[in-house]
Design a protein around this motif. Sequence first.
Motif, PDB file in Angstrom:
ATOM      1  N   LEU A 124      57.227  -8.968  44.298  1.00 14.11           N
ATOM      2  CA  LEU A 124      57.737  -7.782  44.997  1.00 14.11           C
ATOM      3  C   LEU A 124      59.200  -7.559  44.599  1.00 14.11           C
ATOM      4  N   PRO A 125      59.501  -6.461  43.904  1.00 12.29           N
ATOM      5  CA  PRO A 125      60.902  -6.227  43.523  1.00 12.29           C
ATOM      6  C   PRO A 125      61.759  -6.024  44.764  1.00 12.29           C
ATOM      7  N   PRO A 133      61.181   1.620  46.534  1.00 11.64           N
ATOM      8  CA  PRO A 133      61.863   1.204  45.306  1.00 11.64           C
ATOM      9  C   PRO A 133      63.084   2.073  45.004  1.00 11.64           C
ATOM     10  N   PRO A 136      61.664   3.830  40.691  1.00 19.91           N
ATOM     11  CA  PRO A 136      60.215   3.699  40.508  1.00 19.91           C
ATOM     12  C   PRO A 136      59.808   3.485  39.050  1.00 19.91           C
ATOM     13  N   ASP A 138      61.126   1.285  37.084  1.00 19.96           N
ATOM     14  CA  ASP A 138      61.284  -0.144  36.786  1.00 19.96           C
ATOM     15  C   ASP A 138      59.897  -0.718  36.446  1.00 19.96           C
ATOM     16  N   ILE A 141      57.941  -2.286  39.164  1.00 19.69           N
ATOM     17  CA  ILE A 141      57.376  -1.359  40.154  1.00 19.69           C
ATOM     18  C   ILE A 141      56.129  -0.690  39.563  1.00 19.69           C
ATOM     19  N   SER A 142      56.213  -0.295  38.293  1.00 18.38           N
ATOM     20  CA  SER A 142      55.053   0.352  37.659  1.00 18.38           C
ATOM     21  C   SER A 142      53.855  -0.584  37.663  1.00 18.38           C
ATOM     22  N   LEU A 145      52.364  -0.014  40.988  1.00 14.33           N
ATOM     23  CA  LEU A 145      51.904   1.335  41.328  1.00 14.33           C
ATOM     24  C   LEU A 145      50.836   1.861  40.375  1.00 14.33           C
ATOM     25  N   SER A 150      53.218   5.705  39.498  1.00 18.64           N
ATOM     26  CA  SER A 150      54.612   5.722  39.044  1.00 18.64           C
ATOM     27  C   SER A 150      55.072   7.142  38.756  1.00 18.64           C
ATOM     28  N   VAL A 184      53.102   4.437  46.659  1.00 20.06           N
ATOM     29  CA  VAL A 184      54.299   3.694  47.092  1.00 20.06           C
ATOM     30  C   VAL A 184      54.121   3.279  48.557  1.00 20.06           C
ATOM     31  N   LEU A 188      53.427  -0.692  48.545  1.00 18.75           N
ATOM     32  CA  LEU A 188      54.737  -1.344  48.703  1.00 18.75           C
ATOM     33  C   LEU A 188      55.234  -1.315  50.151  1.00 18.75           C
TER      34      LEU A 188
END
Length: 506
Positions: A124-125, A133, A136, A138, A141-142, A145, A150, A184, A188
């Motif tokens: 988890l970033p 995020p 997004p 990053d 993150i991609s 997602l 993304s 997201v 997340l």
Amino acid sequence: MARAAGQGGVAAEETPAPSGRTRPRTVVVVGGGMAGLVAARTLLQRGLRVVVLERSDRFGGTVDSRTLGGFRLDSGAESFSTRSATVPALAGELGLGDRIVAPDATGAWVQLPGADLRAAAQPLPNSGILGIPADPSDPAISAILGRAGSLRAALDRVLPVGPLATRPRVSLGELVRSRMGEDVLTRLVAPVAGGVFSADPDDLDVDSVAPGLRSTMGRLGSLGAAAGALRQAAPAGAAVGGLVGGIAQLRDALVRRLREDGADLRTNEHVGGLARSGDGWTVTTEHSGLTRRLPADAVLVATEGRGAVDLLAPALPALAEERPDPVPGVALVTLIVDVPELDARPRGTGVLVARGVAGVTAKALTHATAKWAWLRDEAGPGSHVIRLSFGRAGDEPTAVGLATPDDDLFRHALADASTLLGVPIGEADVLDWDVVRWAGALPHASVGHRDRVARIRALVAEQSASLAVTGGWLAGTGLVAVIDDARARADALADALAGSDRTHPM
Ligand SMILES: Cc1cc2nc3c(=O)[nH]c(=O)nc-3n(C[C@H](O)[C@H](O)[C@H](O)COP(=O)(O)OP(=O)(O)OC[C@H]3O[C@@H](n4cnc5c(N)ncnc54)[C@H](O)[C@@H]3O)c2cc1C
């Protein structure tokens, strides 16, 4: 203060101290959780006489510890937010400053649904807040997602901010969905919010759980930029901290210091009534079947929300409309296991579980011996402490959670820990385990929370300057909010008493 001896079931009165100019005013604090204890400390520091009445047989409320498998382990809160200096400052005042530690830097993971659960677990970033995020695009993150998610999240950069930045009553869910899209939100933000608040983002008031996020978004033009700015504004390093030996030491030290400083701390005192009496109050408590009445110059109510409203409603009928809805409870299963493969900390400090992960019922797992080096050192190689929490907001009553019997919870915990950590853990690996249940202990800031709190505060203030209310149900979940609010309310109460002393000298 003289205490009249009473027989079972017979009312006993505590007589007020003789009045005189130098008599310190007495404040009764109802509820000995962290809010009540911190408020009591502030009131004592302001020269007041303090009596804390706690319903259960111990102080601390949702801050507690017990011994399991030879380890002293936190049973409720086990860390604090480092976004403010509140908890480190209190720990310092209580002589615990040198015990403050950061968790392991490996961070937490999120378990997403998927045919291959191992592949669907991702680190988890930690660049934004509450899972939102900062960037997004990053690659980390991609990976969570997917491509479509993304691309949708990237629209946040170009969409006009519109009324979402200023409109009243916006939920965290609505804000994230509108700006960055459903992926997201579900992959997340929902797992993080579920882990922290035990609530769905659509039920959380964004201004309460992320103060300043919407106004920063209005200023910077995107939600991602706002999340990044708030993250950067927090002190460098980890978002949370802990204490070597556990957070419950804060409670222990507070109780010790309060006693040394002369507070009258009483357990097994269930406060059942508050009534105006002259300039002050009469507080009615039940203790071992005996009803007692205590006189007080002022009262500070620091119980959970529904109990507080029930206590105050006879004096403040309008408050009954603000009685909070029941909040979900959680069951925590702690496993002490001997599994050397876990020394590699395969999922960092733990795993937050998104909804819909087939075969997993826990909503979060903390790998405590990965998260806290002091506990790892205590346990030694091969031994591990794992805590799983069960019970999500909005669950069916039949879902695994608070009401599930211990043995069933244990079986779910073993299966879920094996899946989430990617390491098989069998019954034979378990050295010890237990279940801790917290019923109704996680109030959350539902949409409109700030307005509701303002209404409650106004009603209480109108009733009397010698009455105050604090606690997580008003201040928001978490030690920082609870401690800050308890101090502020106690200070305001002390100011009001000092003011009335000047106006009406005793
Ligand atoms: C499982 C769990 C994990 C958590 N983890 C974290 C974490 O890691 N970090 C963090 O910052 N926060 C965490 N929290 C939240 C944090 O613990 C709470 O926000 C905070 O401790 C609430 O304190 P409080 O005093 O407002 O309420 P409580 O802790 O609920 O205390 C209220 C007290 O009032 C007493 N009481 C109620 N009615 C009466 C009555 N009529 N008469 C007398 N006494 C009464 C109760 O017995 C209780 O002791 C966690 C909470 C839970 C449940």
